[in-house]
Design a protein around this motif. Structure first.
Motif, PDB file in Angstrom:
ATOM      1  N   HIS A   1      38.537  87.250  34.322  1.00 23.62           N
ATOM      2  CA  HIS A   1      37.559  86.759  33.349  1.00 23.62           C
ATOM      3  C   HIS A   1      37.741  85.274  33.023  1.00 23.62           C
ATOM      4  N   ALA A   2      38.693  84.632  33.688  1.00 23.00           N
ATOM      5  CA  ALA A   2      39.024  83.241  33.356  1.00 23.00           C
ATOM      6  C   ALA A   2      37.852  82.288  33.594  1.00 23.00           C
ATOM      7  N   ALA A   3      37.106  82.465  34.670  1.00 21.70           N
ATOM      8  CA  ALA A   3      36.010  81.537  34.974  1.00 21.70           C
ATOM      9  C   ALA A   3      34.938  81.570  33.884  1.00 21.70           C
ATOM     10  N   ARG A   4      34.594  82.754  33.437  1.00 24.49           N
ATOM     11  CA  ARG A   4      33.555  82.880  32.392  1.00 24.49           C
ATOM     12  C   ARG A   4      34.009  82.230  31.097  1.00 24.49           C
ATOM     13  N   LEU A   5      35.256  82.444  30.719  1.00 22.19           N
ATOM     14  CA  LEU A   5      35.769  81.861  29.482  1.00 22.19           C
ATOM     15  C   LEU A   5      35.905  80.341  29.608  1.00 22.19           C
ATOM     16  N   LEU A   6      36.368  79.866  30.761  1.00 17.85           N
ATOM     17  CA  LEU A   6      36.483  78.422  30.964  1.00 17.85           C
ATOM     18  C   LEU A   6      35.109  77.759  30.974  1.00 17.85           C
ATOM     19  N   ASP A   7      34.118  78.408  31.555  1.00 16.73           N
ATOM     20  CA  ASP A   7      32.744  77.882  31.510  1.00 16.73           C
ATOM     21  C   ASP A   7      32.319  77.640  30.062  1.00 16.73           C
ATOM     22  N   ALA A   8      32.583  78.614  29.209  1.00 12.72           N
ATOM     23  CA  ALA A   8      32.201  78.494  27.796  1.00 12.72           C
ATOM     24  C   ALA A   8      32.973  77.363  27.111  1.00 12.72           C
ATOM     25  N   ALA A   9      34.251  77.246  27.404  1.00 14.43           N
ATOM     26  CA  ALA A   9      35.062  76.177  26.803  1.00 14.43           C
ATOM     27  C   ALA A   9      34.585  74.809  27.280  1.00 14.43           C
ATOM     28  N   GLU A  10      34.262  74.710  28.563  1.00 15.73           N
ATOM     29  CA  GLU A  10      33.783  73.432  29.100  1.00 15.73           C
ATOM     30  C   GLU A  10      32.439  73.044  28.495  1.00 15.73           C
TER      31      GLU A  10
ATOM     32  N   HIS B   1      50.463  77.912  30.216  1.00 15.53           N
ATOM     33  CA  HIS B   1      51.876  78.194  29.953  1.00 15.53           C
ATOM     34  C   HIS B   1      52.455  78.997  31.108  1.00 15.53           C
ATOM     35  N   GLY B   2      53.532  78.493  31.679  1.00 14.43           N
ATOM     36  CA  GLY B   2      54.213  79.209  32.745  1.00 14.43           C
ATOM     37  C   GLY B   2      53.621  78.967  34.115  1.00 14.43           C
ATOM     38  N   VAL B   3      54.430  79.202  35.120  1.00 11.52           N
ATOM     39  CA  VAL B   3      54.008  78.954  36.500  1.00 11.52           C
ATOM     40  C   VAL B   3      53.075  80.031  37.028  1.00 11.52           C
ATOM     41  N   ARG B   4      53.001  81.182  36.347  1.00 16.95           N
ATOM     42  CA  ARG B   4      52.117  82.260  36.793  1.00 16.95           C
ATOM     43  C   ARG B   4      50.886  82.398  35.899  1.00 16.95           C
ATOM     44  N   SER B   5      50.531  81.364  35.196  1.00 18.16           N
ATOM     45  CA  SER B   5      49.356  81.406  34.328  1.00 18.16           C
ATOM     46  C   SER B   5      48.127  81.801  35.145  1.00 18.16           C
ATOM     47  N   PRO B   6      47.361  82.793  34.680  1.00 19.51           N
ATOM     48  CA  PRO B   6      46.160  83.182  35.421  1.00 19.51           C
ATOM     49  C   PRO B   6      45.055  82.129  35.364  1.00 19.51           C
ATOM     50  N   VAL B   7      45.192  81.161  34.482  1.00 15.48           N
ATOM     51  CA  VAL B   7      44.169  80.116  34.339  1.00 15.48           C
ATOM     52  C   VAL B   7      44.452  78.926  35.269  1.00 15.48           C
ATOM     53  N   ALA B   8      45.708  78.667  35.578  1.00 13.72           N
ATOM     54  CA  ALA B   8      46.084  77.473  36.349  1.00 13.72           C
ATOM     55  C   ALA B   8      45.387  77.359  37.702  1.00 13.72           C
ATOM     56  N   PRO B   9      45.319  78.413  38.522  1.00 13.48           N
ATOM     57  CA  PRO B   9      44.626  78.261  39.819  1.00 13.48           C
ATOM     58  C   PRO B   9      43.149  77.892  39.659  1.00 13.48           C
TER      59      PRO B   9
END
Length: 135
Positions: free
Chosen positions: A78-87, A98-106
């Motif tokens: 769901h990261a793309a949809r939430l990032l779209d809204a934030a942008e 936060h962290g090297v395995r953040s699901p948002v980082a990629p």
């Protein structure tokens, strides 16, 4: 999916954000929100916006925006949809992950966000014996 925006969260919504953050932390190995963001969940701070993404009534994504800076608690699906809204909330966005395995980082990498700062937390158990001498 439904996206809700608020300047303050109810106690029930706060509990849902905490539960989501715990789920994301269990997957990523690091909490997705810093302490300040968690403390601000119920506050009405000028310019602070809470975005809640829901699927079938369940909170699946949360973003806290303040002065062009965002933190997101969300799984990769769901990261793309939430990032779209934030942008869409401003002209320029800085996103903390936060962290090297953040699901948002990629996702941020794929959209051309530049890494400008990397924070490492270094720990030393103080009850493990004498500390090394300082050189």
């Amino acid at each position: 999916m439904i996206l809700e925006s608020a300047d303050r969260l109810s106690p029930e919504q706060q509990a849902q954000v905490h539960a989501l953050a715990e789920r994301v932390a269990a997957e990523a190995g690091t909490p997705p929100l810093n302490d300040e963001s968690l403390l601000r969940l119920g506050e009405g701070v000028r310019g602070l916006v809470h975005l809640c993404l829901r699927a079938d009534g369940e909170l699946v994504g949360y973003a806290q925006l303040h002065d062009g800076v965002a933190e997101l608690a969300v799984g990769a699906e769901h990261a793309a949809r939430l990032l779209d809204a934030a942008e869409g909330a401003g002209d320029q966005l800085t996103v903390w992950t936060h962290g090297v395995r953040s699901p948002v980082a990629p996702l941020l990498d794929s959209r051309g966000y530049a890494r400008t700062r990397l924070l490492h937390q270094l720990r030393l158990p103080l009850n493990a014996g004498p500390l090394p001498a300082i050189a």
